[in-house]
Design a protein around this motif. Sequence first.
Motif, PDB file in Angstrom:
ATOM      1  N   ASP A   2       0.853  -1.185   0.000  1.00 46.32           N
ATOM      2  CA  ASP A   2       0.000   0.000   0.000  1.00 46.32           C
ATOM      3  C   ASP A   2       0.888   1.234   0.000  1.00 46.32           C
ATOM      4  O   ASP A   2       1.994   1.247   0.562  1.00 46.32           O
ATOM      5  N   LEU A   3       0.384   2.306  -0.628  1.00 46.74           N
ATOM      6  CA  LEU A   3       1.163   3.534  -0.731  1.00 46.74           C
ATOM      7  C   LEU A   3       1.415   4.128   0.648  1.00 46.74           C
ATOM      8  O   LEU A   3       0.512   4.217   1.472  1.00 46.74           O
ATOM      9  N   SER A   4       2.674   4.508   0.942  1.00 46.19           N
ATOM     10  CA  SER A   4       3.081   5.152   2.199  1.00 46.19           C
ATOM     11  C   SER A   4       2.744   4.309   3.417  1.00 46.19           C
ATOM     12  O   SER A   4       2.408   4.830   4.477  1.00 46.19           O
ATOM     13  N   SER A   5       2.847   2.978   3.257  1.00 46.14           N
ATOM     14  CA  SER A   5       2.579   2.116   4.410  1.00 46.14           C
ATOM     15  C   SER A   5       3.847   1.836   5.199  1.00 46.14           C
ATOM     16  O   SER A   5       3.796   1.194   6.245  1.00 46.14           O
ATOM     17  N   GLY A   6       5.007   2.292   4.683  1.00 48.46           N
ATOM     18  CA  GLY A   6       6.254   2.111   5.411  1.00 48.46           C
ATOM     19  C   GLY A   6       7.098   0.967   4.903  1.00 48.46           C
ATOM     20  O   GLY A   6       7.859   0.370   5.663  1.00 48.46           O
ATOM     21  N   LYS A   7       6.960   0.632   3.619  1.00 51.68           N
ATOM     22  CA  LYS A   7       7.734  -0.496   3.051  1.00 51.68           C
ATOM     23  C   LYS A   7       9.226  -0.221   3.122  1.00 51.68           C
ATOM     24  O   LYS A   7      10.010  -1.066   3.569  1.00 51.68           O
ATOM     25  N   SER A   8       9.646   0.954   2.668  1.00 51.36           N
ATOM     26  CA  SER A   8      11.074   1.281   2.664  1.00 51.36           C
ATOM     27  C   SER A   8      11.617   1.361   4.079  1.00 51.36           C
ATOM     28  O   SER A   8      12.771   0.997   4.344  1.00 51.36           O
ATOM     29  N   SER A   9      10.793   1.820   4.991  1.00 55.65           N
ATOM     30  CA  SER A   9      11.232   1.897   6.391  1.00 55.65           C
ATOM     31  C   SER A   9      11.481   0.515   6.963  1.00 55.65           C
ATOM     32  O   SER A   9      12.421   0.301   7.739  1.00 55.65           O
ATOM     33  N   VAL A  10      10.638  -0.462   6.563  1.00 57.45           N
ATOM     34  CA  VAL A  10      10.845  -1.840   7.027  1.00 57.45           C
ATOM     35  C   VAL A  10      12.179  -2.362   6.516  1.00 57.45           C
ATOM     36  O   VAL A  10      12.951  -2.992   7.257  1.00 57.45           O
ATOM     37  N   LEU A  11      12.482  -2.078   5.261  1.00 58.58           N
ATOM     38  CA  LEU A  11      13.750  -2.538   4.695  1.00 58.58           C
ATOM     39  C   LEU A  11      14.932  -1.886   5.404  1.00 58.58           C
ATOM     40  O   LEU A  11      15.950  -2.538   5.670  1.00 58.58           O
ATOM     41  N   GLU A  12      14.817  -0.584   5.681  1.00 56.95           N
ATOM     42  CA  GLU A  12      15.901   0.097   6.397  1.00 56.95           C
ATOM     43  C   GLU A  12      16.109  -0.509   7.773  1.00 56.95           C
ATOM     44  O   GLU A  12      17.248  -0.653   8.241  1.00 56.95           O
ATOM     45  N   VAL A 181       2.608  -5.516   9.628  1.00 54.68           N
ATOM     46  CA  VAL A 181       1.735  -4.410  10.039  1.00 54.68           C
ATOM     47  C   VAL A 181       2.616  -3.300  10.599  1.00 54.68           C
ATOM     48  O   VAL A 181       3.345  -3.505  11.581  1.00 54.68           O
ATOM     49  N   THR A 182       2.570  -2.126   9.972  1.00 54.22           N
ATOM     50  CA  THR A 182       3.403  -0.996  10.393  1.00 54.22           C
ATOM     51  C   THR A 182       2.546   0.044  11.112  1.00 54.22           C
ATOM     52  O   THR A 182       1.323  -0.060  11.176  1.00 54.22           O
ATOM     53  N   LYS A 183       3.221   1.048  11.658  1.00 55.17           N
ATOM     54  CA  LYS A 183       2.575   2.211  12.287  1.00 55.17           C
ATOM     55  C   LYS A 183       1.668   1.805  13.454  1.00 55.17           C
ATOM     56  O   LYS A 183       0.576   2.352  13.643  1.00 55.17           O
ATOM     57  N   LEU A 184       2.163   0.834  14.253  1.00 52.26           N
ATOM     58  CA  LEU A 184       1.394   0.436  15.445  1.00 52.26           C
ATOM     59  C   LEU A 184       1.263   1.597  16.429  1.00 52.26           C
ATOM     60  O   LEU A 184       0.301   1.671  17.210  1.00 52.26           O
ATOM     61  N   ASP A 185       2.211   2.540  16.398  1.00 52.53           N
ATOM     62  CA  ASP A 185       2.212   3.648  17.356  1.00 52.53           C
ATOM     63  C   ASP A 185       1.319   4.802  16.907  1.00 52.53           C
ATOM     64  O   ASP A 185       1.179   5.793  17.625  1.00 52.53           O
ATOM     65  N   LEU A 186       0.721   4.690  15.700  1.00 48.22           N
ATOM     66  CA  LEU A 186      -0.094   5.793  15.184  1.00 48.22           C
ATOM     67  C   LEU A 186      -1.586   5.485  15.207  1.00 48.22           C
ATOM     68  O   LEU A 186      -2.373   6.188  14.580  1.00 48.22           O
ATOM     69  N   MET A 187      -1.984   4.431  15.897  1.00 48.46           N
ATOM     70  CA  MET A 187      -3.405   4.079  15.958  1.00 48.46           C
ATOM     71  C   MET A 187      -4.150   5.069  16.860  1.00 48.46           C
ATOM     72  O   MET A 187      -3.562   5.697  17.756  1.00 48.46           O
ATOM     73  N   GLY A 210       4.040  -7.278  13.626  1.00 46.24           N
ATOM     74  CA  GLY A 210       3.904  -5.839  13.764  1.00 46.24           C
ATOM     75  C   GLY A 210       5.251  -5.184  14.007  1.00 46.24           C
ATOM     76  O   GLY A 210       6.096  -5.726  14.726  1.00 46.24           O
ATOM     77  N   VAL A 211       5.477  -4.012  13.403  1.00 49.85           N
ATOM     78  CA  VAL A 211       6.718  -3.274  13.600  1.00 49.85           C
ATOM     79  C   VAL A 211       6.388  -1.798  13.812  1.00 49.85           C
ATOM     80  O   VAL A 211       5.315  -1.320  13.436  1.00 49.85           O
ATOM     81  N   VAL A 212       7.325  -1.094  14.424  1.00 52.75           N
ATOM     82  CA  VAL A 212       7.191   0.347  14.628  1.00 52.75           C
ATOM     83  C   VAL A 212       8.392   1.007  13.965  1.00 52.75           C
ATOM     84  O   VAL A 212       9.545   0.750  14.350  1.00 52.75           O
ATOM     85  N   ASN A 213       8.126   1.835  12.973  1.00 52.21           N
ATOM     86  CA  ASN A 213       9.197   2.497  12.236  1.00 52.21           C
ATOM     87  C   ASN A 213       9.409   3.914  12.764  1.00 52.21           C
ATOM     88  O   ASN A 213       8.610   4.426  13.556  1.00 52.21           O
ATOM     89  N   ARG A 214      10.451   4.551  12.248  1.00 49.88           N
ATOM     90  CA  ARG A 214      10.689   5.941  12.615  1.00 49.88           C
ATOM     91  C   ARG A 214       9.690   6.838  11.906  1.00 49.88           C
ATOM     92  O   ARG A 214       9.314   6.589  10.756  1.00 49.88           O
ATOM     93  N   SER A 215       9.283   7.894  12.606  1.00 51.12           N
ATOM     94  CA  SER A 215       8.400   8.882  11.981  1.00 51.12           C
ATOM     95  C   SER A 215       9.243   9.814  11.114  1.00 51.12           C
ATOM     96  O   SER A 215      10.479   9.805  11.187  1.00 51.12           O
TER      97      SER A 215
END
Length: 650
Positions: A2-12, A181-187, A210-215
């Motif tokens: 999905d667009l802007s779901s944090g795919k690149s952040s997961v890879l980083e 599942v990304t952005k667990l901290d933004l619910m 579930g993962v939490v990426n950098r904002s």
Amino acid sequence: MDLSSGKSSVLESLVGRDLLPRGTGVVTRRPLILQLVHVEPGAARKNDDGGREGEHWGKFLHTKNQIYTDFEEIRQEIENETERLSGNNKGISDDPIHLKIFSPNVVNLTLVDLPGITKVPVGDQPVDIEVQIKDLILKHIANPNCIILAVTAANTDMATSEALKVAREVDPDGRRTLAVVTKLDLMDAGTDAMDVLMGRVIPVKLGLIGVVNRSQLDINNKKSVADAIRDEHAFLQKKYPSLANRNGTKYLARTLNRLLMHHIRDCLPNLKTRINVLAAQYQSLLSSYGEPVEDQSATLLQLITKFATEYCNTIEGTAKYIETAELCGGARICYIFHETFGRTLESVDSLGGLSTIDILTAIRNATGPRPSLFVPEVSFELLVKKQVKRLEEPSLRCVELVHEEMQRIIQHCSNYSTQELQRFPKLHEAIVEVVTSLLRKRLPVTNEMVHNLVAIELAYINTKHPDFADACGVMNNNIEEERRNRMRELPSAVPRDKAPAAGPQGEQDGTGNWRGMLKKGEDAPGSRPGSPLRGAVNLLDVPVPVARKLSSREQRDCEVIERLIKSYFLIVRKNIQDSVPKAVMHFLVNHVKDSLQSELVGQLYKSGLLNDLLTESEDMAQRRKEAADMLQALQKASQVIAEIRETHLW
């Protein structure tokens, strides 16, 4: 996906370093094939021959062997390479960027970062951007050997996840799909992702992590990935204590590595077979390219000798590569001698081009001004020589066909027997030129000999030939019979000057006397001696009438000559059919076989020509290197597969 779901952040997070372009909207606009290679701490400096500092580095395929130790440069190179093909206004390209990261902090994984699914085109994107991106994604995830990482944000409805929908199209059983599942901290406040992470909303066979990426603020403030992973662990312990050990970036990396290893084991038999087949193909390809030339003199002599040997073996029928589609070499030469040439000679009619009138005319011409009592032998010789001469053309054609076949053998040896010659185009051209020149020199010698064979037969008509005795006997019997008939008819003969003048009708018919060969006269008395001529008659302009009826004697004479010509022609044809192939073999085929190697060595084995003749084609060295590298990689892959059962699984 999905667009802007944090795919690149997961890879980083999996890499542990900032290396991918970040931002809002469509940032990933080209597939990024990211290969993570685990190295032991300190191994970088041990294996380093380029003066690298540090234990983390990256390499791009498109920049060849350039090494990047600054991950900011890697990010900039990704952006530059993306804009080079996709433009700088949100364009999409399906040409992937290949990046390899070496680090002691990663597990061995190969990941593909794909663009997110866009619904509405922006910038330079075409109107069918959604279809294009879907096709691009399907192209990569349709491979049954890959694991699909379906990334979805926790603050969206999982039931509407485009990532899971696309994954289900190519993996309906979910055997190779892992949901992240990304952005667990933004619910929203008062909500959590417990049901989602437990698999109660959308069940996925391989599980949900579930993962939490950098904002974006964390990124702007240069928050390190290591700090982000520590904060992620603290967040999971606080919000999801019962699930903390089965979520997070570290668990995701271990799970991916484990899934990959299990997936490789499932595909192992197939994979091993494919690698072995490819290795055999590249080994054969590398062998055909040959080894780099070290001793030029020895190599040149070896190639010349091998070509000459293969050429002779092809003629003898002992070549290594035997043609099955058509006759070639010695077999074709044999076919030319005994089928093509033999049948052509047999089809030559012994009396072809000779009519009865021609034979009769030759007999009359051979008698001169005096009437003959017997068939003159000179007429037989003249006629039989004319017929024997007709054997020369098919004989010379036989030489030409053998010469063409020996020319074809050169190409046959080049294509099938001595593939090493393909490495050295100049040497190949020189060898072809030398052999062609040798064949060209032998052609006139052979033609001259074949011409002489026919000339020998024409030089002396041997009527005492043993096979000709029967025919002579027939002729003598006919002559004797004719003599007896003449003796019986002589008393009743009427002198020609007392014969009654022929009437007009007799002149018109012209069937029984010589007057029928003359132009019709005015009157019979005008032709008598002493009578004044009313019109001059030019005998030279009067041809022998073709349709004239022959007398019994003329018929007998023609039959005798015909039988003699046939008998002698068959003898000569038999001689020619036997001697021409022998002459061709001696003067052309065997001479070329015996002198080929010495001719090649004498013309080509010269110190001044070595460098030029053994110059490889421009791309041969490059192709050899590529084949060697590929073979080495396949051998290493085969070794890795053999050791998989001993590999430690995370």
